[in-house]
Design a protein around this motif. Structure first.
Motif, PDB file in Angstrom:
ATOM      1  N   THR A  19       0.136  -1.439  -0.025  1.00 21.88           N
ATOM      2  CA  THR A  19       0.048  -0.227   0.047  1.00 21.88           C
ATOM      3  C   THR A  19       0.747   1.123   0.348  1.00 21.88           C
ATOM      4  O   THR A  19       2.238   1.259   0.235  1.00 21.88           O
ATOM      5  CB  THR A  19      -1.550  -0.063   1.137  1.00 21.88           C
ATOM      6  OG1 THR A  19      -0.165   0.113   2.172  1.00 21.88           O
ATOM      7  CG2 THR A  19      -2.310  -1.392   1.104  1.00 21.88           C
ATOM      8  N   LYS A  20       0.388   2.167  -0.318  1.00 23.05           N
ATOM      9  CA  LYS A  20       1.254   3.469   0.237  1.00 23.05           C
ATOM     10  C   LYS A  20       1.252   3.962   1.036  1.00 23.05           C
ATOM     11  O   LYS A  20       2.406   3.988   0.851  1.00 23.05           O
ATOM     12  CB  LYS A  20      -0.095   4.527  -1.124  1.00 23.05           C
ATOM     13  CG  LYS A  20      -0.661   4.824  -2.142  1.00 23.05           C
ATOM     14  CD  LYS A  20      -1.179   5.702  -3.118  1.00 23.05           C
ATOM     15  CE  LYS A  20      -2.074   5.500  -4.425  1.00 23.05           C
ATOM     16  NZ  LYS A  20      -2.512   6.969  -4.556  1.00 23.05           N
ATOM     17  N   ALA A  21       0.682   3.168   1.761  1.00 23.99           N
ATOM     18  CA  ALA A  21       1.398   4.085   3.540  1.00 23.99           C
ATOM     19  C   ALA A  21       1.875   3.531   4.195  1.00 23.99           C
ATOM     20  O   ALA A  21       3.055   3.405   4.617  1.00 23.99           O
ATOM     21  CB  ALA A  21      -0.409   4.590   4.229  1.00 23.99           C
ATOM     22  N   GLY A  22       2.016   1.878   3.472  1.00 25.80           N
ATOM     23  CA  GLY A  22       2.974   0.802   3.918  1.00 25.80           C
ATOM     24  C   GLY A  22       3.971   1.346   3.493  1.00 25.80           C
ATOM     25  O   GLY A  22       5.722   1.285   3.866  1.00 25.80           O
ATOM     26  N   ALA A  23       4.443   1.703   2.601  1.00 28.46           N
ATOM     27  CA  ALA A  23       6.164   2.194   1.633  1.00 28.46           C
ATOM     28  C   ALA A  23       5.996   2.955   1.810  1.00 28.46           C
ATOM     29  O   ALA A  23       7.241   3.440   2.696  1.00 28.46           O
ATOM     30  CB  ALA A  23       5.485   2.101  -0.055  1.00 28.46           C
ATOM     31  N   ALA A  24       5.318   4.347   2.638  1.00 24.03           N
ATOM     32  CA  ALA A  24       5.832   5.389   2.789  1.00 24.03           C
ATOM     33  C   ALA A  24       6.593   5.417   4.255  1.00 24.03           C
ATOM     34  O   ALA A  24       7.009   5.960   4.257  1.00 24.03           O
ATOM     35  CB  ALA A  24       4.598   6.149   3.228  1.00 24.03           C
ATOM     36  N   ASP A  25       5.714   4.704   4.522  1.00 27.22           N
ATOM     37  CA  ASP A  25       6.646   4.594   6.481  1.00 27.22           C
ATOM     38  C   ASP A  25       7.652   3.725   6.903  1.00 27.22           C
ATOM     39  O   ASP A  25       8.706   4.035   6.942  1.00 27.22           O
ATOM     40  CB  ASP A  25       5.275   3.360   7.285  1.00 27.22           C
ATOM     41  CG  ASP A  25       3.931   3.822   7.341  1.00 27.22           C
ATOM     42  OD1 ASP A  25       4.239   5.526   8.024  1.00 27.22           O
ATOM     43  OD2 ASP A  25       2.869   3.267   8.112  1.00 27.22           O
ATOM     44  N   LEU A  26       7.502   2.504   5.570  1.00 27.59           N
ATOM     45  CA  LEU A  26       9.075   1.770   5.123  1.00 27.59           C
ATOM     46  C   LEU A  26       9.853   2.887   5.373  1.00 27.59           C
ATOM     47  O   LEU A  26      11.246   3.016   5.471  1.00 27.59           O
ATOM     48  CB  LEU A  26       8.864   0.729   4.943  1.00 27.59           C
ATOM     49  CG  LEU A  26       7.899  -0.593   5.244  1.00 27.59           C
ATOM     50  CD1 LEU A  26       7.917  -1.711   4.056  1.00 27.59           C
ATOM     51  CD2 LEU A  26       8.630  -1.216   5.937  1.00 27.59           C
ATOM     52  N   LEU A  27       9.529   3.626   4.175  1.00 30.10           N
ATOM     53  CA  LEU A  27      10.993   4.739   3.672  1.00 30.10           C
ATOM     54  C   LEU A  27      11.409   5.552   4.415  1.00 30.10           C
ATOM     55  O   LEU A  27      12.314   6.195   4.823  1.00 30.10           O
ATOM     56  CB  LEU A  27       9.684   5.532   2.423  1.00 30.10           C
ATOM     57  CG  LEU A  27      11.059   5.821   1.732  1.00 30.10           C
ATOM     58  CD1 LEU A  27      12.235   5.254   0.979  1.00 30.10           C
ATOM     59  CD2 LEU A  27       9.805   7.283   0.588  1.00 30.10           C
ATOM     60  N   LYS A  28      10.214   6.028   5.552  1.00 32.55           N
ATOM     61  CA  LYS A  28      10.954   7.001   6.236  1.00 32.55           C
ATOM     62  C   LYS A  28      11.385   6.497   7.026  1.00 32.55           C
ATOM     63  O   LYS A  28      12.384   7.541   7.442  1.00 32.55           O
ATOM     64  CB  LYS A  28       9.395   7.702   7.024  1.00 32.55           C
ATOM     65  CG  LYS A  28       9.441   8.374   8.017  1.00 32.55           C
ATOM     66  CD  LYS A  28       8.188   9.140   8.630  1.00 32.55           C
ATOM     67  CE  LYS A  28       8.632   9.964  10.103  1.00 32.55           C
ATOM     68  NZ  LYS A  28       9.135   9.498  10.884  1.00 32.55           N
ATOM     69  N   LEU A  29      11.186   5.436   7.655  1.00 33.73           N
ATOM     70  CA  LEU A  29      12.280   4.847   8.388  1.00 33.73           C
ATOM     71  C   LEU A  29      13.747   4.261   8.433  1.00 33.73           C
ATOM     72  O   LEU A  29      14.742   4.861   8.499  1.00 33.73           O
ATOM     73  CB  LEU A  29      11.484   3.433   9.506  1.00 33.73           C
ATOM     74  CG  LEU A  29      12.985   2.603  10.100  1.00 33.73           C
ATOM     75  CD1 LEU A  29      12.009   3.158  11.665  1.00 33.73           C
ATOM     76  CD2 LEU A  29      11.393   1.115  10.729  1.00 33.73           C
ATOM     77  N   ILE A  30      13.939   4.017   7.138  1.00 35.80           N
ATOM     78  CA  ILE A  30      14.909   3.417   6.461  1.00 35.80           C
ATOM     79  C   ILE A  30      15.376   5.286   6.058  1.00 35.80           C
ATOM     80  O   ILE A  30      16.841   6.059   6.360  1.00 35.80           O
ATOM     81  CB  ILE A  30      15.257   3.264   5.460  1.00 35.80           C
ATOM     82  CG1 ILE A  30      14.932   1.830   5.506  1.00 35.80           C
ATOM     83  CG2 ILE A  30      15.983   3.515   3.942  1.00 35.80           C
ATOM     84  CD1 ILE A  30      14.118   0.503   3.751  1.00 35.80           C
TER      85      ILE A  30
END
Length: 468
Positions: free
Chosen positions: A390-401
């Motif tokens: 999902t968009k939100a899931g990818a965005a959350d992972l991107l932020k953590l990295i």
């Protein structure tokens, strides 16, 4: 957070002088040549230390000097037929070119010795007045080493051993062979400044003591540098500063290990060095940075082409993950169940705790980098097509990295790229051909784009592209 203090030779809890603030000094280059890869190690490492302190919420004042008057600069000026000032200015600018390429942020202050002359002369005069220094008839001024009772406490060498050291200059004007120059009388053709002892220029060690006191105060939190600077440079800084200021000079000393080639220290004097510029032309700047972070800062690190190639490949994996997550954050599905993604996010605190624990344990960048790559592997699994990302899931992972790569100073060299109108039009035409099931036309356009250096990947979320 614990730091291995070179003075005490043990890990100590980091407690700043002033709560929430850190005053930090790193010895910068003597600017007479391009920096070599060995010089780059402390520059990169202590840039990351500063970034991590800021990540932990500290307000950091970071001072890194330029030694812009020195015997080596004068020699280079004579070789090139230009002034010492022109040599220094030329290589200061070259330093900034390489530092920017390496992803190193400018220090809070980059003082130059030639701009701190009044403070240097004042510090020498204070040492003379207090009996720690003495002028000689030639116009030189020397530090009276044996008067400072703590001399040798950083390098942990008895005075007797230091006095028998091979690198001590013999000079008939000195009271003791271990005494070192604070001020050097002018010689014909050399840059010189007026002083109470006649025209001359400062010794190397006094410059850093004066710049430290001017910009950070009498006592600072952290002083950084390569381990080769422990003696005589940092030992002499301590003697000068503590004698003049009647105060402790540094709370935490941090020294990085050597960079070796064939297990021998890389240095200009031995002639076994590669400039950062030369290495970057082959491998790029960013792989050099990742290579430097791949080992604990206090351990020796062996330079090789294979090591930089491995760093290149590792960076490719990081960039691929970032680009894929960026694409999915824009083109993924709407929020819905994604157990793999949720498992990674549920463990986000664990990844962050492990990253912080590695950095808190005497600045262990090697373990922190390992945590980053574990997170990337988990993120890649979480956004695999079968997981319906999902968009939100990818965005959350991107932020953590992004939190980790910001601290380490990675993923800065390849910016997110955009396409020109012609390429976007071709991609749109190919998509139209696919909808019409005109596979031959779609393949023709794919090949045309490949010839232009654009690689396409068809996904359930749409077409993804990257430049070859």
């Amino acid at each position: 957070m614990e730091i291995f203090n070179s003075m005490t030779r043990r890990k100590e809890e980091f407690v700043p002088i002033e709560e929430g603030k850190v005053r930090m000094y790193a010895c910068g280059p003597t600017v007479y040549n391009l920096i070599h890869v060995g010089n780059a190690r402390p520059i990169i490492l202590f840039d990351v230390l500063r970034r991590y302190l800021e990540y932990r919420g500290y307000d950091v004042t970071f001072v890194q000097n330029f030694t812009d008057v020195d015997d080596k600069i004068i020699k280079r000026a004579n070789e090139e037929g230009i002034s010492s000032q022109e040599v220094a200015e030329k290589y200061i600018q070259e330093y900034f070119t390489d530092a920017q390429g390496l992803g190193v942020r400018p220090a809070t202050i980059h003082p130059r010795a030639t701009e701190t002359m009044d403070e240097i002369i004042d510090l020498v005069q204070t040492l003379v007045d207090k009996g720690y220094a003495y002028p000689v008839p030639s116009g030189d001024v020397y530090y009276r080493t044996l008067k400072f009772k703590g001399y040798g406490k950083l390098s942990h060498q008895p005075i007797e051993d230091l006095m028998s050291g091979a690198r001590i200059d013999v000079n008939d004007e000195k009271e003791n062979p271990l005494d070192f120059a604070l001020w050097k009388a002018a010689k014909p053709g050399e840059p010189a400044w007026d002083s109470p002892w006649g025209k001359g220029r400062p010794g190397w060690h006094i410059e850093c003591s004066a710049m430290n006191r001017k910009y950070l105060g009498k006592t600072i939190d952290i002083h950084c540098g390569g381990e080769d600077l422990q003696f005589p440079h940092h030992e002499n800084e301590i003697a000068q500063s503590e004698a003049a200021n009647d105060a402790p000079f540094v709370h935490y000393w941090m020294h990085n290990g050597f960079l070796n080639i064939d297990n021998k220290k890389m240095s200009k004097s031995q002639g076994n060095f590669f400039t950062v510029r030369d290495a970057a032309q082959v491998y790029g700047y960013e792989p050099i940075r990742l290579f430097m972070l791949s080992a604990h800062y206090r351990t020796p690190l062996n330079y090789s082409a294979e090591s930089l190639q491995q760093a290149q490949a590792a960076l490719d994996r990081l960039y691929s993950a970032r680009d894929n997550l960026t694409f999915l954050a824009e083109n993924g599905g709407e929020d819905g169940p994604n157990q793999a993604k949720q498992a990674v996010l549920d463990e986000a605190g664990t990844y962050r705790e492990r990253f912080d624990a590695a950095m808190d344990d005497d600045f262990n960048t090697a373990d922190a980098v390992s945590v980053l790559f574990e997170l990337v592997r988990a993120a890649n699994r979480a956004v695999a097509p079968e997981q319906k990302p999902t968009k939100a899931g990818a965005a959350d992972l991107l932020k953590l990295i992004g939190e980790f790569t910001d601290v380490l100073g990675l993923l800065y060299a390849r910016k997110e790229e955009s396409l020109d109108d012609q390429v976007e039009a071709l991609i749109a035409q190919r998509q139209a051909a696919r909808v019409a099931k005109n596979w031959a036309e779609a393949d023709r356009i794919r090949d045309e784009l490949k010839g232009m250096g654009i690689i396409l990947k068809d996904t359930k979320q749409g077409v993804q592209w990257k430049k070859e």
